[in-house]
Design a protein around this motif. Structure first.
Motif, PDB file in Angstrom:
ATOM      1  N   ALA A 163       0.843  -1.198   0.000  1.00  0.00           N
ATOM      2  CA  ALA A 163       0.000   0.000   0.000  1.00  0.00           C
ATOM      3  C   ALA A 163       0.875   1.244   0.000  1.00  0.00           C
ATOM      4  CB  ALA A 163      -0.920  -0.017   1.216  1.00  0.00           C
ATOM      5  N   ARG A 164       2.005   1.163   0.694  1.00  0.00           N
ATOM      6  CA  ARG A 164       2.876   2.338   0.781  1.00  0.00           C
ATOM      7  C   ARG A 164       3.401   2.753  -0.592  1.00  0.00           C
ATOM      8  NH1 ARG A 164       8.378   2.883   1.347  1.00  0.00           N
ATOM      9  NH2 ARG A 164       8.809   0.725   1.886  1.00  0.00           N
ATOM     10  N   SER A 165       3.884   1.789  -1.381  1.00  0.00           N
ATOM     11  CA  SER A 165       4.433   2.238  -2.658  1.00  0.00           C
ATOM     12  C   SER A 165       3.319   2.559  -3.657  1.00  0.00           C
ATOM     13  CB  SER A 165       5.457   1.258  -3.214  1.00  0.00           C
ATOM     14  OG  SER A 165       4.889   0.004  -3.361  1.00  0.00           O
ATOM     15  N   GLU A 166       2.159   1.897  -3.526  1.00  0.00           N
ATOM     16  CA  GLU A 166       1.056   2.278  -4.409  1.00  0.00           C
ATOM     17  C   GLU A 166       0.572   3.693  -4.061  1.00  0.00           C
ATOM     18  OE1 GLU A 166       0.431   0.725  -6.998  1.00  0.00           O
ATOM     19  OE2 GLU A 166       1.327  -1.220  -6.600  1.00  0.00           O
ATOM     20  N   TYR A 167       0.599   4.002  -2.780  1.00  0.00           N
ATOM     21  CA  TYR A 167       0.214   5.357  -2.383  1.00  0.00           C
ATOM     22  C   TYR A 167       1.163   6.379  -2.990  1.00  0.00           C
ATOM     23  CZ  TYR A 167       0.279   9.618   0.361  1.00  0.00           C
ATOM     24  OH  TYR A 167       0.305  10.932   0.730  1.00  0.00           O
ATOM     25  N   ALA A 168       2.459   6.092  -2.926  1.00  0.00           N
ATOM     26  CA  ALA A 168       3.444   7.031  -3.473  1.00  0.00           C
ATOM     27  C   ALA A 168       3.170   7.261  -4.964  1.00  0.00           C
ATOM     28  CB  ALA A 168       4.858   6.504  -3.258  1.00  0.00           C
ATOM     29  N   ALA A 169       2.817   6.180  -5.672  1.00  0.00           N
ATOM     30  CA  ALA A 169       2.555   6.327  -7.106  1.00  0.00           C
ATOM     31  C   ALA A 169       1.291   7.151  -7.353  1.00  0.00           C
ATOM     32  CB  ALA A 169       2.431   4.951  -7.757  1.00  0.00           C
ATOM     33  N   CYS A 170       0.252   6.941  -6.519  1.00  0.00           N
ATOM     34  CA  CYS A 170      -0.992   7.720  -6.668  1.00  0.00           C
ATOM     35  C   CYS A 170      -0.726   9.202  -6.401  1.00  0.00           C
ATOM     36  CB  CYS A 170      -2.065   7.219  -5.693  1.00  0.00           C
ATOM     37  SG  CYS A 170      -2.746   5.618  -6.144  1.00  0.00           S
ATOM     38  N   LEU A 171       0.047   9.465  -5.364  1.00  0.00           N
ATOM     39  CA  LEU A 171       0.360  10.846  -5.026  1.00  0.00           C
ATOM     40  C   LEU A 171       1.059  11.525  -6.200  1.00  0.00           C
ATOM     41  CD1 LEU A 171       0.612  13.130  -2.913  1.00  0.00           C
ATOM     42  CD2 LEU A 171       2.729  12.072  -2.118  1.00  0.00           C
ATOM     43  N   ASP A 172       1.991  10.812  -6.790  1.00  0.00           N
ATOM     44  CA  ASP A 172       2.734  11.365  -7.919  1.00  0.00           C
ATOM     45  C   ASP A 172       1.794  11.710  -9.083  1.00  0.00           C
ATOM     46  OD1 ASP A 172       5.437  11.908  -9.048  1.00  0.00           O
ATOM     47  OD2 ASP A 172       4.789  10.415 -10.511  1.00  0.00           O
ATOM     48  N   VAL A 173       0.861  10.821  -9.349  1.00  0.00           N
ATOM     49  CA  VAL A 173      -0.085  11.049 -10.444  1.00  0.00           C
ATOM     50  C   VAL A 173      -0.920  12.304 -10.195  1.00  0.00           C
ATOM     51  CG1 VAL A 173      -2.296  10.177 -11.297  1.00  0.00           C
ATOM     52  CG2 VAL A 173      -0.292   8.696 -11.324  1.00  0.00           C
ATOM     53  N   VAL A 174      -1.478  12.414  -8.988  1.00  0.00           N
ATOM     54  CA  VAL A 174      -2.353  13.548  -8.712  1.00  0.00           C
ATOM     55  C   VAL A 174      -1.557  14.854  -8.730  1.00  0.00           C
ATOM     56  CG1 VAL A 174      -4.059  14.527  -7.143  1.00  0.00           C
ATOM     57  CG2 VAL A 174      -3.831  12.072  -7.328  1.00  0.00           C
ATOM     58  N   ARG A 175      -0.353  14.786  -8.180  1.00  0.00           N
ATOM     59  CA  ARG A 175       0.489  15.982  -8.194  1.00  0.00           C
ATOM     60  C   ARG A 175       0.744  16.491  -9.600  1.00  0.00           C
ATOM     61  NH1 ARG A 175       5.543  14.685  -4.351  1.00  0.00           N
ATOM     62  NH2 ARG A 175       4.839  15.934  -2.604  1.00  0.00           N
ATOM     63  N   ARG A 176       1.128  15.579 -10.465  1.00  0.00           N
ATOM     64  CA  ARG A 176       1.483  16.006 -11.819  1.00  0.00           C
ATOM     65  C   ARG A 176       0.271  16.604 -12.531  1.00  0.00           C
ATOM     66  NH1 ARG A 176       6.723  14.114 -13.391  1.00  0.00           N
ATOM     67  NH2 ARG A 176       7.475  12.912 -11.630  1.00  0.00           N
ATOM     68  N   LEU A 177      -0.889  15.958 -12.377  1.00  0.00           N
ATOM     69  CA  LEU A 177      -2.066  16.495 -13.049  1.00  0.00           C
ATOM     70  C   LEU A 177      -2.481  17.828 -12.435  1.00  0.00           C
ATOM     71  CD1 LEU A 177      -3.958  13.153 -13.652  1.00  0.00           C
ATOM     72  CD2 LEU A 177      -3.184  14.735 -15.420  1.00  0.00           C
ATOM     73  N   ALA A 178      -2.332  17.937 -11.124  1.00  0.00           N
ATOM     74  CA  ALA A 178      -2.704  19.190 -10.463  1.00  0.00           C
ATOM     75  C   ALA A 178      -1.781  20.325 -10.893  1.00  0.00           C
ATOM     76  CB  ALA A 178      -2.661  19.024  -8.948  1.00  0.00           C
ATOM     77  N   MET A 179      -0.535  19.971 -11.138  1.00  0.00           N
ATOM     78  CA  MET A 179       0.408  20.987 -11.570  1.00  0.00           C
ATOM     79  C   MET A 179       0.107  21.454 -12.985  1.00  0.00           C
ATOM     80  SD  MET A 179       4.400  20.480 -10.959  1.00  0.00           S
ATOM     81  CE  MET A 179       4.410  19.532  -9.479  1.00  0.00           C
ATOM     82  N   ALA A 180      -0.387  20.518 -13.798  1.00  0.00           N
ATOM     83  CA  ALA A 180      -0.693  20.859 -15.188  1.00  0.00           C
ATOM     84  C   ALA A 180      -1.869  21.825 -15.262  1.00  0.00           C
ATOM     85  CB  ALA A 180      -1.014  19.592 -15.983  1.00  0.00           C
ATOM     86  N   ARG A 181      -2.745  21.813 -14.247  1.00  0.00           N
ATOM     87  CA  ARG A 181      -3.956  22.627 -14.325  1.00  0.00           C
ATOM     88  C   ARG A 181      -4.172  23.449 -13.056  1.00  0.00           C
ATOM     89  NH1 ARG A 181      -7.551  21.363 -18.492  1.00  0.00           N
ATOM     90  NH2 ARG A 181      -8.640  23.172 -17.635  1.00  0.00           N
ATOM     91  N   PRO A 182      -3.375  24.495 -12.897  1.00  0.00           N
ATOM     92  CA  PRO A 182      -3.526  25.329 -11.689  1.00  0.00           C
ATOM     93  C   PRO A 182      -4.867  26.058 -11.656  1.00  0.00           C
ATOM     94  CG  PRO A 182      -1.869  26.260 -13.173  1.00  0.00           C
ATOM     95  CD  PRO A 182      -2.255  24.935 -13.733  1.00  0.00           C
ATOM     96  N   ASP A 183      -5.590  26.048 -12.784  1.00  0.00           N
ATOM     97  CA  ASP A 183      -6.904  26.693 -12.779  1.00  0.00           C
ATOM     98  C   ASP A 183      -7.946  25.837 -12.062  1.00  0.00           C
ATOM     99  OD1 ASP A 183      -6.386  24.907 -14.959  1.00  0.00           O
ATOM    100  OD2 ASP A 183      -8.288  25.513 -15.861  1.00  0.00           O
ATOM    101  N   ILE A 184      -7.669  24.555 -11.888  1.00  0.00           N
ATOM    102  CA  ILE A 184      -8.642  23.664 -11.251  1.00  0.00           C
ATOM    103  C   ILE A 184      -8.270  23.454  -9.779  1.00  0.00           C
ATOM    104  CG2 ILE A 184      -9.619  21.328 -11.278  1.00  0.00           C
ATOM    105  CD1 ILE A 184      -8.995  21.188 -14.244  1.00  0.00           C
ATOM    106  N   GLY A 185      -9.294  23.391  -8.919  1.00  0.00           N
ATOM    107  CA  GLY A 185      -9.051  23.103  -7.508  1.00  0.00           C
ATOM    108  C   GLY A 185      -8.965  21.598  -7.287  1.00  0.00           C
ATOM    109  N   PHE A 186      -8.026  21.161  -6.452  1.00  0.00           N
ATOM    110  CA  PHE A 186      -7.863  19.723  -6.193  1.00  0.00           C
ATOM    111  C   PHE A 186      -7.843  19.458  -4.698  1.00  0.00           C
ATOM    112  CE2 PHE A 186      -6.201  19.841 -10.467  1.00  0.00           C
ATOM    113  CZ  PHE A 186      -6.452  18.581 -10.982  1.00  0.00           C
TER     114      PHE A 186
END
Ligand code: ADP
Ligand code: MG
Length: 603
Positions: A163-186
């Motif tokens: 779960a720990r490494s899957e969590y790290a991968a999920c966090l990375d995904v959300v971060r990258r997408l959130a960075m791509a769209r600063p106009d959207i709230g996450f």
């Protein structure tokens, strides 16, 4: 002869899922991309157990009516290629296979309500079979929930990690997408915990700083360059603000997060002579170019791209970054002139040693190879600042020469005569002129001391901190450090977990009593992230020691007095293999008297 047959739809979907849904994070990526494509202004992501037991993405986007929802679950059904022009794709999705793929390997619940409709609709598909359908109450938008991933596909479930490494991968995904769209709230929630909440409508720089590190704002240069129809924007970390892993390089092409070889190579090229080989720049780069100049349909996961003019893109990124780093900010490190080094002599370099092998003794009884056998040809090009630290303005300082004892032995590294740029020690030996890189040399010595202190079953001495230091780190970093607490204790570093996002430092190894605990821990965590699962305990310790050594040593840029300089030279002579720094580069070079005379035409 077995008969050829068309595969049933469920099997086709499951085959596609092999490429699209590799782990929870890849499913999550598809769901968040769908929310972004649906024009959402707010996206809420919540996962349980690293996404292994549940992932839920809620948005306030356009929604789907019941008929669209049924269609969305069919393969190759998409609303995103209005003109059938794949070259012009402007959305993150376009393949129309994520939802049916996920639904074939998990239990997928979709609830959606289009704006203006009185109620929403729910459809549940469990491993390819519709198990429930009917009206649902929810605000306009869409909520998609994935549960029991690979529950009926044990072969795939086996490949899922903790779960720990899957969590790290999920966090990375959300971060990258959130960075791509600063106009959207996450918002991102793991179990009970709110990991982050990002306001809609942020500036890119603000969003990047909030996601990556607050320090980046002070340690980076903004970037905005254009060439033809290409534009490169973002923040590039100064070479001095580097990390031990490349995970903090966020690259986007036309708003799509990518992990692309060409781009990471260009970044490495741009920083090449400002960073040590094993350090990585921290940055967020947004490359925008006409959609027809880039092919995003390279891989089902859509994280790789192909450029029509790859050489042009590479050149643009390298020059854009370099320009920003050199002209945009005077704090950035500069590469010293390499050509000037042509005639300098170094200790003969042995082939790049693996860490474990560096430690066999160096025999100081035989003086460093005389003559020019060890000429810096190639070595000159790698002659650059060790950690890319800021070089102080050039300021040679001659010290009153120390009285040389008449009986003084003939020191191989000579007697210190002064310091240049607060970084290099200049000394005079019987047979020539020596220049020493004080940081590289000291780092080597500290490593040897640390090794000696913790050798065998001995526990290294530690220096307790008067007030234990709380170091804030990311949760995943804390997890990694926590796993190694006992190993660190043997090396004299006493740490404890302190809440989800922090470690408590109780004592530092005696040799490192002046180190900055927070930088040390961050580098150690990076080290573990990079080598963590792949190395044996012994090898891990070597890496950790090398990282610690860097923290315990004299920085470049620090003024030393003559006694200190001589002490360092003598210690180098006494330390095995001190001629190479921990990264395999020379710690000193020597110009023989013979060559000095040649330079002045005396020969
Ligand atoms: P793609 O994104 O490549 O089109 P998907 O399988 O991910 O393929 O989604 C299929 C379709 O379902 C999308 O084209 C879109 O019309 C619809 N859809 C999926 N998620 C959402 C959402 N969150 N909001 C509105 N529509 C959605
Ligand atoms: Mg999609």
């Amino acid at each position: 002869m077995p008969q050829i047959r068309r595969l049933p739809e469920t099997l086709i979907n499951r085959i596609a899922a092999g490429e699209v849904v590799e782990r929870p994070a890849s499913a999550l990526k598809e769901l968040v991309e769908n929310s972004i494509d649906a024009g959402a202004g707010q996206i809420a992501v919540s996962i349980l157990e690293g996404g292994l037991s549940r992932i839920e993405v809620t948005d306030d986007g356009c929604g789907m009516d019941p008929a669209e929802m049924a269609l969305a679950l069919e393969r190759h059904a998409t609303s995103k290629l209005p003109d059938d022009a794949i070259e012009q794709v402007a959305t993150l999705g376009f393949r129309g296979e994520a939802l049916p793929s996920i639904a074939s390997v998990a239990k997928l619940t979709i609830e959606s309500r289009v704006r203006g409709a009185d109620e929403g609709w729910r459809r549940v598909v469990d491993h390819g079979v519709v198990s429930e359908e009917g009206p649902a109450a929810l605000p306009p938008g869409t909520r998609v929930r994935m549960e029991h991933l690979f529950a009926r596909i044990p072969a795939r479930r086996k490949f899922l990690r903790t779960a720990r490494s899957e969590y790290a991968a999920c966090l990375d995904v959300v971060r990258r997408l959130a960075m791509a769209r600063p106009d959207i709230g996450f918002t991102f929630t793991h179990g009970e915990r709110r990991i982050f909440q990002l306001q809609a409508g942020q500036e890119v720089t603000e969003r990047v700083a909030q996601i990556v590190a607050r320090e980046l704002a002070d340690n980076g240069v903004p970037l905005d360059v254009e060439r033809g129809e290409m534009r490169l924007t973002g923040i590039a970390g100064l070479p001095t603000y580097n990390r031990g892993i490349a995970d903090h390089q966020y690259l986007f092409v036309n708003g799509r997060p990518v992990k692309d070889r060409l781009l990471t190579g260009a970044v490495r090229g741009a920083y090449a002579d400002m960073l040590a080989r094993d350090r990585h720049a921290v940055l967020a780069l947004f490359l925008d170019l006409p959609p027809e100049d880039v092919d995003v349909n390279v891989h089902p996961a859509k994280t790789e791209v192909r450029f029509r003019d790859s050489a042009g893109v590479r050149g643009f990124i390298v020059s854009g970054l370099r320009q920003a780093l050199s002209t945009g900010d005077r704090r950035s490190a500069q590469a010293p002139h390499a050509g000037a080094m042509g005639r300098w002599q170094v200790e003969p370099q042995e082939p790049a040693p693996a860490l474990g092998s560096i430690f066999s003794g160096r025999d100081w009884s035989s003086p460093p190879a005389a003559g020019l056998s060890g000429r810096l040809g190639e070595a000159a090009t790698s002659w650059r600042h060790d950690t890319g630290e800021v070089l102080a303005p050039h300021q040679g300082r001659a010290e009153v020469a120390q009285e040389v004892d008449a009986e003084a032995p003939d020191f191989p590294l000579g007697i210190a005569r002064g310091q240049v740029a607060n970084t290099y020690i200049v000394s005079e030996a019987a047979d020539g002129l020596v220049i020493v890189d004080q940081h590289a040399a000291h780092e080597r010595i500290v490593l040897e001391r640390l090794r000696a202190a913790g050798a065998g079953d001995k526990v290294a001495a530690s220096q307790a901190l008067l007030i234990p230091d709380v170091v804030e780190l990311e949760e995943t970093d804390c997890d990694r450090l926590e796993e190694q607490i006992e190993g660190f204790a043997r090396l004299g570093l006493q740490i404890e977990r302190f809440g989800p996002n922090a470690m408590l430092v109780r004592a530092l190894p005696g040799t490192l009593r002046n180190a900055d605990p927070s930088k040390l821990l961050q580098d150690l965590a990076d080290d573990l992230a990079k080598h963590g699962d792949s190395l044996l305990l012994g090898e891990k310790i070597e890496h950790v020691l090398a990282t610690m050594a860097c923290h315990g040593s004299v920085r470049a840029g620090r003024a030393l007095n003559v006694q200190e300089m001589n002490a360092l030279l003598r210690e180098m002579e006494a330390t095995p293999r001190s001629g190479q720094c921990n990264h395999g580069r020379p710690t000193w070079v020597k110009l023989s008297m013979d060559d000095v005379e040649k330079l002045f035409g005396r020969h």
